[in-house]
Write an enzyme that holds these catalytic residues in place. Structure first.
Site, PDB file in Angstrom:
ATOM      1  N   SER A 233      32.587  45.940  39.570  1.00 44.58           N
ATOM      2  CA  SER A 233      31.753  44.837  39.066  1.00 44.58           C
ATOM      3  C   SER A 233      31.102  44.060  40.208  1.00 44.58           C
ATOM      4  CB  SER A 233      32.564  43.907  38.163  1.00 44.58           C
ATOM      5  OG  SER A 233      33.772  43.523  38.769  1.00 44.58           O
ATOM      6  N   HIS A 263      38.459  49.649  34.761  1.00 42.86           N
ATOM      7  CA  HIS A 263      38.304  48.368  35.488  1.00 42.86           C
ATOM      8  C   HIS A 263      38.771  47.262  34.540  1.00 42.86           C
ATOM      9  CE1 HIS A 263      36.840  45.625  38.429  1.00 42.86           C
ATOM     10  NE2 HIS A 263      35.541  45.684  38.227  1.00 42.86           N
ATOM     11  N   HIS A 309      45.959  51.369  41.486  1.00 41.91           N
ATOM     12  CA  HIS A 309      44.834  50.608  42.042  1.00 41.91           C
ATOM     13  C   HIS A 309      44.194  51.407  43.162  1.00 41.91           C
ATOM     14  CE1 HIS A 309      42.511  47.217  43.643  1.00 41.91           C
ATOM     15  NE2 HIS A 309      42.648  46.731  42.421  1.00 41.91           N
ATOM     16  N   ARG A 318      48.599  39.018  41.427  1.00 37.55           N
ATOM     17  CA  ARG A 318      48.085  38.429  40.181  1.00 37.55           C
ATOM     18  C   ARG A 318      49.025  38.783  39.027  1.00 37.55           C
ATOM     19  NH1 ARG A 318      42.214  41.068  40.565  1.00 37.55           N
ATOM     20  NH2 ARG A 318      43.593  42.850  40.891  1.00 37.55           N
ATOM     21  N   ASP A 364      46.125  43.682  35.299  1.00 41.23           N
ATOM     22  CA  ASP A 364      45.989  43.776  33.846  1.00 41.23           C
ATOM     23  C   ASP A 364      47.296  44.070  33.110  1.00 41.23           C
ATOM     24  OD1 ASP A 364      43.208  43.321  33.880  1.00 41.23           O
ATOM     25  OD2 ASP A 364      42.895  45.364  34.580  1.00 41.23           O
TER      26      ASP A 364
END
Ligand code: HAX
Length: 423
Positions: A233, A263, A309, A318, A364
């Site tokens: 992105s 993504h 990843h 995160r 995620d």
């Protein structure tokens, strides 16, 4: 015009001369080479451009302007936006100034709702979000000033103006899409007393008796803000902005990349996967059972969403932040318990399978279970949340690139014949 703008105005000459000096003193130094495998392999690891807003190291994850994510986990999204742009945290007065710029620009033009309500009822919320942003492009200040002949050295100012206008509108736009798409009733007007992220939580209309959902939104919209420059992105937005397409066009391009399942859409896919586990076993399964479920999943040719990843080789900080939030705020929640169990099981399974270079959870893997707990159960909406936050990183990167006069992106591709003849 604003303290953020003043700070940038003071900083930019220094940034420009630092880049100029580097180019003149070390312009021919080699920082990367490209192998045939990399040319076929998504350019993984090729160093080819500059991004100062944040960096991602394989073993510690996201570092924002030199600050590891977990060291600044309690700051507001507004503060992180200021940090991404300037490398400094805002003092109280600069934060108030930025917050009031965001508040002043948050109104969504009526035609946006008209366009969105004409779309098919089952449109994906990401399609609605990018459509909503794109139709607002007519308001671009950069486009107007460019057409009026603004000097190249001043491009960054209307780019920042557009960026702030867009970021200001995203919470109301996203919350309005949530209510429209999932038939939650009338839109809820913004509350001028709330910060940017809490206001989003408020405008969804979800029940939030203790304010914990607002707290989660402050965390969520902070941690997704940026992940250096090479992810799909950010790089898509960077490339499109380099053609001097305005921030509305460029952010939409980036978000269309975020909407891919490898993504940003992985957060939706991940919760779907976790709920699949829950439905399959009717409750929280034993470790061995969950491992077998993962093997069956992998053997059917699918990836385990939320794991792996392209750059990280450790549990994503995160992810760690979201799990910490869950541990502190959520008790006895089956969906969150399955997420914790998967963390104990999936890395071992992926290591044994031996394909994924990184067996650890990414951003995620946990976030959806928290959203689900607070009643945001429509997981098709999850990538929209990611988008509201990631727009900050995209905008910060494009402001700095225009300030530095970075030219149009144009790497060279080669043909298979060329590779066969020249390697
Ligand atoms: N489950 C199963 N297989 C996986 C895997 C996973 N979670 N992660 C990687 N692999 C596989 C790849 O599919 C690839 O297989 P093939 O050789 O058969 O093609 C192999 O392992 C090597 O891949 P890699 O080099 O480790 O990973 P990439 O850099 O190519 O891709 C991805 C990185 C994130 C796309 C990948 O790990 C993946 O598909 N993960 C699941 C989807 C996901 O969680 N995406 C979100 C990532 C974070 C993000 O950007 N959020 O927005």
């Amino acid at each position: 015009m604003g303290q953020l703008q003043d700070t940038l105005r003071q900083q930019i000459p220094g940034l420009q001369s630092r880049a100029k000096e580097l180019i003149s003193e070390k312009g021919s130094a080699v920082i990367s080479e490209v192998t045939v495998s990399q040319a076929y392999g998504g350019m993984r690891g090729v160093r080819g451009f500059v991004c100062d807003t944040s960096s991602v190291s394989a073993d510690t994850g996201l570092i924002i302007r030199g600050k590891p994510l977990l060291d600044i986990i309690d700051i507001l999204p507004e503060e992180v936006f200021y940090l991404l742009l300037t490398g400094e945290l805002p003092d109280e007065s600069a934060l108030n100034d930025l917050s009031s710029q965001l508040r002043d620009k948050q109104a969504i033009p009526d035609y946006v709702w008209d366009v969105l309500s004409a779309m098919p009822k089952d449109s994906h919320p990401m399609t609605m979000l990018t459509t909503g942003i794109l139709v607002m492009q007519e308001a671009s200040e950069f486009k107007k000033q460019f057409n009026a002949g603004i000097k190249k050295s001043e491009y960054w100012e209307p780019i920042l103006f557009d960026g702030i206008s867009l970021i200001a509108r995203l919470p109301a736009l996203a919350a309005g899409i949530y209510r429209m798409r999932f038939e939650k009733g009338e839109r809820i007007e913004p509350n001028p007393d709330l910060d940017w992220a809490s206001n989003f939580a408020y405008m969804t209309g979800l029940d939030d008796p203790n304010g914990d959902f607002q707290k989660l939104m402050r965390l969520y919209l902070m941690v997704h803000c940026d992940h250096e420059g090479g992810n799909v992105s950010a790089f898509a937005a960077h490339t499109v902005a380099s053609a001097l397409s305005d921030p509305y066009y460029a952010v939409v391009s980036g978000l269309n990349g975020l909407a891919g399942p490898l993504h940003g859409l992985a957060n939706q896919e991940c919760l779907k996967f976790v709920l699949g586990v829950k439905n399959h076993f009717s409750n929280v399964p034993a470790k061995d059972d969950i491992a077998q479920y993962c093997w069956d999943w992998l053997n059917s040719g699918r990836v385990v969403p939320g794991y792996g990843h392209a750059v990280l080789r450790c549990p994503d900080p995160r992810f760690v932040a979201f799990v910490d939030f869950g541990k502190n705020h959520i008790k006895n929640d089956d969906v969150f318990s399955i997420v914790e169990l998967l963390y104990e099981v999936v890395p071992g399974v992926l290591q044994e399978q031996g394909k994924a270079k990184n067996p650890w959870p990414n951003v995620d893997a946990a976030s959806g279970s928290l959203l689900y707990h607070y009643g945001l159960k429509e997981f098709k909406f999850y990538t929209v949340l990611f988008s509201i936050s990631r727009a900050m990183g995209m905008v910060a990167q494009m402001v700095i690139n225009r300030a530095l006069g970075v030219p149009i992106t144009r790497p060279k591709s080669v043909t298979t014949d060329w590779l066969e003849e020249n390697t």
